[in-house]
Design an enzyme around this catalytic site. Structure first.
Site, mmCIF file in Angstrom:
data_model
loop_
_atom_site.group_PDB
_atom_site.id
_atom_site.type_symbol
_atom_site.label_atom_id
_atom_site.label_comp_id
_atom_site.label_asym_id
_atom_site.label_seq_id
_atom_site.Cartn_x
_atom_site.Cartn_y
_atom_site.Cartn_z
ATOM 1 C CD GLU A 53 18.206 5.401 -6.410
ATOM 2 O OE1 GLU A 53 19.310 5.619 -5.850
ATOM 3 O OE2 GLU A 53 17.449 4.462 -6.107
ATOM 4 N NE ARG A 231 24.303 -6.096 -23.728
ATOM 5 C CZ ARG A 231 24.571 -6.656 -24.908
ATOM 6 N NH1 ARG A 231 25.802 -6.972 -25.246
ATOM 7 N NH2 ARG A 231 23.602 -6.912 -25.760
#
Ligand code: DSN
Length: 439
Positions: A53, A231
């Site tokens: 993160e 993707r």
């Protein structure tokens, strides 16, 4: 895949079955492609184990020295390839990327404008059922009867509703997107212009579609369509965007995390870096050029079989067929083609009176078969197979009445998948495909 085979033979067998399916058919869904083995290998690496993160050198978790390098490489390659000063490579896919742009540029209730889904737009361009159409005040434009963007309507709506965000770039639009015209309108009303180029990124990189980078403030793209990567998605802010709002990049970063997402998928980021390296080669440019040549050749050949193409043809990688003159519904046609070994998707056409599950059209694209090495000559065979497959179902008209249609559709489905002529085409296509190996 020896480990997968040992641990989970059931999933292993399914992966193998999908591998065979992808080899044996003509994949003609315009948003699909075959990514390289290098990209696939990257997706299956230990990078999938990490949490990171935050952004490079500003993470909430330790142990990210390697991941930082991966993400910086992905960013740098994107900046260089597209000539942009800012990029975020963390969006999980195209829809979250567009949501992040909205979160960064709008407050709930603010007005945005985009093309209606039924006319070739995307769910995230303001569809009333999507977050873009519920949290924000969505004003939608459509196309003319010929399937072309109606700039007169776009301008009128923009002047009347003063949107803060205008979205251009579409999912079922066979013609060039005139970014300059959209920019003129957006600038006139002070709106931010978002170009969602997901479908055509590979063509823009190859120089066979006009580029939005001088016109739009923000550009989003998925990485798995014509760009041929994993993707994922890129959100880019242009020089024009930073001039309008120097904090635009920071706002987008915050919209991704903590706004919408948690930890980025680092294996995906690495695979995006790999695909960007591939996209900067001369062979990628050739592939992009060939996509357009193939689509034009296919459109011409389909035309000779009496197919009615929305807008009369194509400038890009996709063709939208209005099947009404053939008396065949899009759902019937898509199933007939799949049975014959051609995978496409049913699609609405401008001013369609049929519901989305039984639309009047069919959307076909050439990126994946171009990746396999097919050229104009092969498009003639493809068009002939499509013609023969549709001929097989021309007598299968679907009732307009919903209840009646349910029963009839069930019966047709059973018949179509057993149709001997369609299955014969599938066999021909399977042996034809052997000459065009998947990467
Ligand atoms: N689902 C994609 C397409 O097929 O065009 C758009 O997100």
């Amino acid at each position: 895949m020896i480990n997968l085979k040992k641990t989970d033979p059931q999933i292993y067998e399914l992966v193998k079955a999908e591998e065979r399916r992808q080899k044996d058919v003509l994949e003609m869904i315009p948003s699909e492609n075959y990514t390289s083995q290098a990209v696939i290998e990257t997706l299956g690496t230990v990078l999938t184990n990490k949490y990171s993160e935050g952004y490079p050198k500003k993470r909430y978790y330790q142990g990210n020295a390697v991941v930082d390098q991966v993400e910086i490489i992905a960013q740098d390659r994107a900046k260089k390839l597209f000539g942009v000063p800012y990029v975020n490579v963390q969006a999980y896919s195209g829809s979250p990327a567009n949501n992040a742009v909205m979160m960064a540029t709008l407050k709930p209730g603010d007005t945005l404008m985009g093309l209606k889904l039924a006319f070739g737009g995307h769910l995230t361009h303001g569809l009333p059922l999507n977050v873009s159409g519920t949290y924000y005040n969505s004003v939608q434009f459509q196309t003319t009867k010929d399937g072309l963007i109606d700039f007169k309507e776009v301008e009128e709506l923009a002047l009347k509703h003063k949107p803060k965000l205008i979205i251009c770039g579409f999912t079922a639009y066979p013609r060039v997107v005139d970014f300059a015209k959209f920019a003129k309108i957006a600038d006139k009303v002070g709106a931010i212009l978002l170009a969602d180029i997901s479908h055509i990124t590979g063509l823009i990189v190859a120089g066979v579609h006009p580029s939005p980078f001088a016109y739009a403030h923000i550009v989003t793209t998925t990485t798995h369509k014509t760009l041929r990567g994993p993707r994922g998605a890129l959100i880019m802010v242009t020089d024009k965007g930073l001039k309008k709002d120097p904090d635009l990049g920071k706002k987008i970063d915050s919209a991704i995390i903590p706004g919408l997402q948690g930890g980025p998928h680092d294996n995906q980021t690495a695979a995006i870096a790999v695909c960007l390296k591939e996209a900067s080669t001369a062979s990628f440019k050739k592939y992009g050029e060939q996509i357009v040549k193939n689509t034009k050749a296919l459109a011409e050949a389909l035309h000779t079989y009496g197919f009615d193409l929305v807008s009369g043809g194509s400038d890009n990688h996709l063709i939208l067929i209005d099947l009404r003159n053939k008396g065949v519904n899009g759902a019937v046609a898509a199933l007939a083609l799949e049975t014959a070994g051609i995978v496409a998707n049913k699609n609405g056409v401008p001013f369609d009176t049929m519901p989305p599950f039984f639309p009047s059209g069919l959307r076909l694209g050439t990126p994946a078969i171009t990746t396999r090495g097919m050229k104009e000559k092969e498009m003639k065979h493809v068009a002939a197979w499509i013609h023969h497959a549709i001929e097989e179902v021309e007598s299968l008209a679907l009732p307009i009445d919903k209840e009646e249609r349910k029963g009839v559709w069930k019966e047709y489905k059973g018949d179509i998948i057993k149709n001997k002529n369609l299955l014969k085409i599938a066999k021909e296509i399977k042996s034809f495909c052997v000459k065009f190996p998947v990467p």
